[in-house]
Design a protein around this motif. Structure first.
Motif, PDB file in Angstrom:
ATOM      1  N   LEU A   1       0.839  -1.213   0.000  1.00  0.00           N
ATOM      2  CA  LEU A   1       0.000   0.000   0.000  1.00  0.00           C
ATOM      3  C   LEU A   1       0.867   1.255   0.000  1.00  0.00           C
ATOM      4  N   GLU A   2       1.970   1.219   0.756  1.00  0.00           N
ATOM      5  CA  GLU A   2       2.839   2.399   0.798  1.00  0.00           C
ATOM      6  C   GLU A   2       3.542   2.625  -0.542  1.00  0.00           C
ATOM      7  N   GLU A   3       3.830   1.539  -1.243  1.00  0.00           N
ATOM      8  CA  GLU A   3       4.430   1.697  -2.581  1.00  0.00           C
ATOM      9  C   GLU A   3       3.504   2.482  -3.506  1.00  0.00           C
ATOM     10  N   GLU A   4       2.216   2.408  -3.226  1.00  0.00           N
ATOM     11  CA  GLU A   4       1.252   3.183  -4.025  1.00  0.00           C
ATOM     12  C   GLU A   4       0.853   4.480  -3.313  1.00  0.00           C
ATOM     13  N   ASN A   5       1.674   4.851  -2.308  1.00  0.00           N
ATOM     14  CA  ASN A   5       1.519   6.136  -1.604  1.00  0.00           C
ATOM     15  C   ASN A   5       0.262   6.285  -0.772  1.00  0.00           C
ATOM     16  N   TYR A   6      -0.309   5.176  -0.331  1.00  0.00           N
ATOM     17  CA  TYR A   6      -1.450   5.291   0.569  1.00  0.00           C
ATOM     18  C   TYR A   6      -0.969   5.479   2.001  1.00  0.00           C
ATOM     19  N   ASP A   7      -1.682   6.343   2.714  1.00  0.00           N
ATOM     20  CA  ASP A   7      -1.396   6.579   4.131  1.00  0.00           C
ATOM     21  C   ASP A   7      -2.081   5.468   4.928  1.00  0.00           C
ATOM     22  N   VAL A   8      -1.280   4.576   5.514  1.00  0.00           N
ATOM     23  CA  VAL A   8      -1.821   3.433   6.261  1.00  0.00           C
ATOM     24  C   VAL A   8      -1.686   3.723   7.748  1.00  0.00           C
ATOM     25  N   TYR A   9      -2.813   3.754   8.446  1.00  0.00           N
ATOM     26  CA  TYR A   9      -2.784   4.010   9.890  1.00  0.00           C
ATOM     27  C   TYR A   9      -3.323   2.768  10.603  1.00  0.00           C
ATOM     28  N   SER A  10      -2.429   2.054  11.291  1.00  0.00           N
ATOM     29  CA  SER A  10      -2.814   0.817  11.978  1.00  0.00           C
ATOM     30  C   SER A  10      -2.767   1.042  13.480  1.00  0.00           C
ATOM     31  N   LEU A  11      -3.791   0.578  14.169  1.00  0.00           N
ATOM     32  CA  LEU A  11      -3.896   0.856  15.611  1.00  0.00           C
ATOM     33  C   LEU A  11      -3.074  -0.113  16.450  1.00  0.00           C
ATOM     34  N   ALA A  12      -2.833  -1.305  15.919  1.00  0.00           N
ATOM     35  CA  ALA A  12      -1.893  -2.231  16.563  1.00  0.00           C
ATOM     36  C   ALA A  12      -1.052  -2.840  15.460  1.00  0.00           C
ATOM     37  N   ARG A  13       0.255  -2.831  15.684  1.00  0.00           N
ATOM     38  CA  ARG A  13       1.156  -3.374  14.654  1.00  0.00           C
ATOM     39  C   ARG A  13       1.935  -4.540  15.254  1.00  0.00           C
ATOM     40  N   ILE A  14       1.719  -5.719  14.695  1.00  0.00           N
ATOM     41  CA  ILE A  14       2.359  -6.925  15.232  1.00  0.00           C
ATOM     42  C   ILE A  14       3.638  -7.206  14.446  1.00  0.00           C
ATOM     43  N   ARG A  15       4.739  -7.248  15.204  1.00  0.00           N
ATOM     44  CA  ARG A  15       6.051  -7.517  14.586  1.00  0.00           C
ATOM     45  C   ARG A  15       6.226  -8.999  14.315  1.00  0.00           C
ATOM     46  N   ALA A  16       5.748  -9.830  15.270  1.00  0.00           N
ATOM     47  CA  ALA A  16       5.971 -11.276  15.136  1.00  0.00           C
ATOM     48  C   ALA A  16       5.082 -12.025  16.115  1.00  0.00           C
ATOM     49  N   PHE A  17       4.918 -13.301  15.826  1.00  0.00           N
ATOM     50  CA  PHE A  17       4.389 -14.221  16.823  1.00  0.00           C
ATOM     51  C   PHE A  17       5.576 -15.063  17.271  1.00  0.00           C
ATOM     52  N   GLU A  18       5.910 -14.994  18.549  1.00  0.00           N
ATOM     53  CA  GLU A  18       7.059 -15.762  19.047  1.00  0.00           C
ATOM     54  C   GLU A  18       6.568 -16.756  20.088  1.00  0.00           C
ATOM     55  N   GLU A  19       6.675 -18.014  19.755  1.00  0.00           N
ATOM     56  CA  GLU A  19       6.205 -19.097  20.631  1.00  0.00           C
ATOM     57  C   GLU A  19       4.770 -18.845  21.109  1.00  0.00           C
ATOM     58  N   GLY A  20       3.950 -18.483  20.145  1.00  0.00           N
ATOM     59  CA  GLY A  20       2.532 -18.285  20.454  1.00  0.00           C
ATOM     60  C   GLY A  20       2.219 -16.965  21.137  1.00  0.00           C
ATOM     61  N   GLN A  21       3.253 -16.097  21.318  1.00  0.00           N
ATOM     62  CA  GLN A  21       3.028 -14.791  21.951  1.00  0.00           C
ATOM     63  C   GLN A  21       3.065 -13.681  20.906  1.00  0.00           C
ATOM     64  N   VAL A  22       2.201 -12.703  21.101  1.00  0.00           N
ATOM     65  CA  VAL A  22       2.167 -11.555  20.190  1.00  0.00           C
ATOM     66  C   VAL A  22       3.252 -10.556  20.590  1.00  0.00           C
ATOM     67  N   LYS A  23       4.076 -10.147  19.632  1.00  0.00           N
ATOM     68  CA  LYS A  23       5.085  -9.106  19.871  1.00  0.00           C
ATOM     69  C   LYS A  23       4.753  -7.915  18.970  1.00  0.00           C
ATOM     70  N   PHE A  24       4.622  -6.741  19.576  1.00  0.00           N
ATOM     71  CA  PHE A  24       4.263  -5.551  18.802  1.00  0.00           C
ATOM     72  C   PHE A  24       5.517  -4.862  18.261  1.00  0.00           C
ATOM     73  N   VAL A  25       5.334  -4.091  17.187  1.00  0.00           N
ATOM     74  CA  VAL A  25       6.401  -3.229  16.673  1.00  0.00           C
ATOM     75  C   VAL A  25       6.690  -2.193  17.750  1.00  0.00           C
ATOM     76  N   GLU A  26       7.972  -2.011  18.077  1.00  0.00           N
ATOM     77  CA  GLU A  26       8.339  -0.997  19.080  1.00  0.00           C
ATOM     78  C   GLU A  26       8.021   0.371  18.507  1.00  0.00           C
ATOM     79  N   LYS A  27       7.579   1.286  19.365  1.00  0.00           N
ATOM     80  CA  LYS A  27       7.142   2.609  18.892  1.00  0.00           C
ATOM     81  C   LYS A  27       8.231   3.320  18.085  1.00  0.00           C
ATOM     82  N   GLU A  28       9.492   3.252  18.579  1.00  0.00           N
ATOM     83  CA  GLU A  28      10.556   3.982  17.876  1.00  0.00           C
ATOM     84  C   GLU A  28      10.896   3.365  16.523  1.00  0.00           C
ATOM     85  N   MET A  29      10.415   2.115  16.299  1.00  0.00           N
ATOM     86  CA  MET A  29      10.685   1.477  14.996  1.00  0.00           C
ATOM     87  C   MET A  29       9.618   1.818  13.965  1.00  0.00           C
ATOM     88  N   GLU A  30       8.505   2.420  14.397  1.00  0.00           N
ATOM     89  CA  GLU A  30       7.376   2.673  13.484  1.00  0.00           C
ATOM     90  C   GLU A  30       7.740   3.719  12.442  1.00  0.00           C
TER      91      GLU A  30
END
Ligand code: 5GP
Length: 194
Positions: free
Chosen positions: A165-194
């Motif tokens: 979507l960003e390649e087509e210049n759309y502004d994407v606003y996501s309220l929760a951003r999941i970086r990974a599932f690690e051993e069945g646990q949800v890991k969010f994108v760290e704020k400073e990495m956004e």
């Protein structure tokens, strides 16, 4: 959005195949208070975009979209997953591949509910590979409506949707951003990495 992240940690269940089940508040049972906060958050972020209509896809996009529509004071249209092929002249339609279902479906919106003067906010429950969002964008483009942004409740950032979507210049606003599932646990994108 802290309230949403906390709820995902509390009630989300990681399934195999990189799928998160959130049927306790979004995909089956719906938490109206949380949906209202979500709708308000989208409305705040996109408040200066002159949105005239919200477009989503049935069924799980409808709840957050309706609360955003309420907050912005605009109507909400949901694309239907079409089963029959009647009245296709009256419809914009496109094919969308779903990786969670491993199937392609036809989605449609009546020509009555998209207009070339529209400034559209797209909303969906999940962003994974971006196919649902891209399908909705095609429907809006068919109507010559302008897509002003994409609001996502839960983004799985390890899949390619945001990038597409960003390649087509759309502004994407996501309220929760999941970086990974690690051993069945949800890991969010760290704020400073956004
Ligand atoms: P995409 O088209 O971006 O690949 O996937 C988005 C659509 O697939 C959403 O509309 C959502 O219904 C479904 N989806 C994708 N990933 C997940 C997931 O992890 N959990 C749930 N519940 N739905 C998902």
């Amino acid at each position: 959005m802290k309230e949403l992240e906390d709820r995902i940690l509390k009630d989300g269940v990681v399934l195999g195949g990189e799928v998160l089940k959130v049927d306790n508040f979004l995909n089956h049972q719906i938490d109206p208070k949380l949906m209202q906060s979500i709708g308000n958050e989208f409305a705040d972020y996109f408040s200066d975009k002159g949105i005239t209509r919200i477009v989503t896809i049935e069924s799980s996009g409808i709840a957050p979209a309706v609360f955003a529509g309420l907050a912005l004071g605009v109507p909400v249209v949901f694309a239907r997953k079409q089963k029959s092929l009647t009245l296709t002249d009256e419809l914009y339609s496109t094919e969308v591949y779903s990786f969670t279902k491993n199937a392609t479906s036809t989605i449609v919106i009546s020509k009555k509910f998209l207009d070339k003067t529209d400034r559209i906010l797209l909303i969906d429950d999940f962003l994974a590979n971006g196919q649902a969002a891209k399908g909705l964008i095609r429907l809006c483009k068919a109507a010559n409506a302008q897509v002003m942004g994409v609001g996502i409740v839960i983004e799985k950032s390890f899949q390619i949707g945001r990038q597409l979507l960003e390649e087509e210049n759309y502004d994407v606003y996501s309220l929760a951003r999941i970086r990974a599932f690690e051993e069945g646990q949800v890991k969010f994108v760290e704020k400073e990495m956004e």
